[in-house]
Design an enzyme around this catalytic site. Structure first.
Site, PDB file in Angstrom:
ATOM      1  N   LYS A  51      62.204  30.437  10.514  1.00  0.00           N
ATOM      2  CA  LYS A  51      62.300  30.010   9.114  1.00  0.00           C
ATOM      3  C   LYS A  51      63.472  30.706   8.420  1.00  0.00           C
ATOM      4  O   LYS A  51      64.206  30.094   7.655  1.00  0.00           O
ATOM      5  CB  LYS A  51      60.976  30.293   8.383  1.00  0.00           C
ATOM      6  N   GLN A  95      52.448  33.458   5.717  1.00  0.00           N
ATOM      7  CA  GLN A  95      52.382  33.123   7.143  1.00  0.00           C
ATOM      8  C   GLN A  95      50.979  33.402   7.671  1.00  0.00           C
ATOM      9  O   GLN A  95      50.452  34.500   7.497  1.00  0.00           O
ATOM     10  CB  GLN A  95      53.429  33.955   7.904  1.00  0.00           C
ATOM     11  N   ASP A 118      54.256  25.125   1.394  1.00  0.00           N
ATOM     12  CA  ASP A 118      53.490  24.783   2.599  1.00  0.00           C
ATOM     13  C   ASP A 118      52.485  23.668   2.314  1.00  0.00           C
ATOM     14  O   ASP A 118      51.885  23.129   3.237  1.00  0.00           O
ATOM     15  CB  ASP A 118      52.729  26.021   3.101  1.00  0.00           C
TER      16      ASP A 118
END
Ligand code: NDP
Length: 280
Positions: A51, A95, A118
């Site tokens: 990322k 995460q 997300d």
């Protein structure tokens, strides 16, 4: 049979985003992503690195917050609230996994929905189910993008998903439904799985079991999307689909690596740029 090249498509998306980011920067808008990682999960470290590399390529500013394994819920929520208020930050990504002692759902709920790149916040999940503009969870978003790029019909066809996780299977139901597919979702309690999957025009495997989907489970000419990322004992990376067998029967198939994985990261970048444009 055609292999759907997620790596190449993701690269094109990043190139286009880079141009868009340059224009934004000329207007004084500097997109920025904050990534929070708790503990030392090895796979997460690799995902986070990918990322950060993508941000670098696209021109998005990237900041990482590494929290210790014994971080408390108050500390985690405190950081999220601080990032919510930080006007320089457009997107916040937590995460997963995080240590079991922490409540990840509460953490996701604390992220400002406008910075939830997300697409895991209940507000974005709800909007997706109402077919409203929102942040779409990156893996399902990437799958739809890939199907569209390869001109694979979605409307009216039977799409079968194996796996009902909150991050892949469930949001994918809505994405496919919003495109007018007939959607069936299977899980570990599904009976006669093979009978169901054999009906799929589009079969999506998000199970987390190496090479689980075999040729006998697939209709001839189907499009097969493999979400799985599994490390075998010999270190080889494989998906949830037995590529060797299934590729002989499918008309389109995604490889692992180089299929859904890079698309997920590309769609994250798309969401960060969208967040920056929305906010400023
Ligand atoms: P989860 O473990 O959260 O969910 C797995 C799903 O598979 C569950 O719904 C489970 O059913 C179902 N399942 C398990 N065994 C069977 C079985 N024998 N028959 C039918 N269904 C079964 O996984 P995730 O969705 O988080 O991830 C799935 C895979 O995708 C993993 O390999 C992960 O690494 C990968 N992944 C890849 C991404 C990418 O960018 N390429 C992004 C996210 C994940 P039940 O609900 O009944 O337990």
């Amino acid at each position: 049979m055609e292999i759907m090249d997620g790596k190449e498509l993701a690269k094109k998306i990043r190139t286009n985003l880079k141009e868009e980011v340059e224009i934004l920067k000329s207007k004084g808008i500097y997109p920025k992503l904050a990534v929070i990682m708790v503990g030392n999960d090895k796979a997460s470290a690799v995902y986070v690195k990918n990322k950060s590399k993508a941000c670098n390529e696209v021109g998005v500013t990237y900041e990482e917050f590494l929290l210790k394994e014994d971080t408390t819920m108050d500390e985690l929520l405190g950081l999220i609230q601080k990032l919510n208020q930080d006007t320089d930050i457009d997107g916040i990504l937590l995460q997963s996994p995080i240590p079991k002692s922490l409540d990840i759902e509460e953490a996701f709920r604390t992220i400002d929905p406008k910075k939830d790149v997300d697409g895991f916040h209940p507000v974005n999940v709800g909007k997706l189910s109402l077919n409203q503009d929102c942040f779409v969870s990156c893996t399902p978003y990437g799958i739809i993008k890939m199907l569209e790029t390869y001109h694979i019909p979605i409307e009216g066809v039977h799409a079968v998903i194996i796996g009902r996780s909150n991050i892949v299977g469930k949001p994918l139901i809505q994405c496919l439904l919003n495109k007018n597919a007939t959607v069936t979702i299977c899980h570990s309690k599904t009976e006669n799985l093979e009978e169901v999957t054999k009906q799929a025009d589009i079969l999506i495997a998000a199970i987390g079991k190496p090479e689980f989907v075999t040729a006998n489970m697939v209709k001839t000419g189907a499009t097969v999307i493999d979400v799985g990322i599994n490390r075998k004992e010999d270190g080889k990376l494989v998906g949830d689909v037995n590529f060797e067998e299934v590729s002989k029967k499918a008309s389109y198939i995604t490889p692992v690596p180089g299929g859904v994985g890079p698309m997920t990261v590309a769609m994250l970048m798309t969401n960060v740029v969208k967040a920056a444009k929305n906010r400023k």
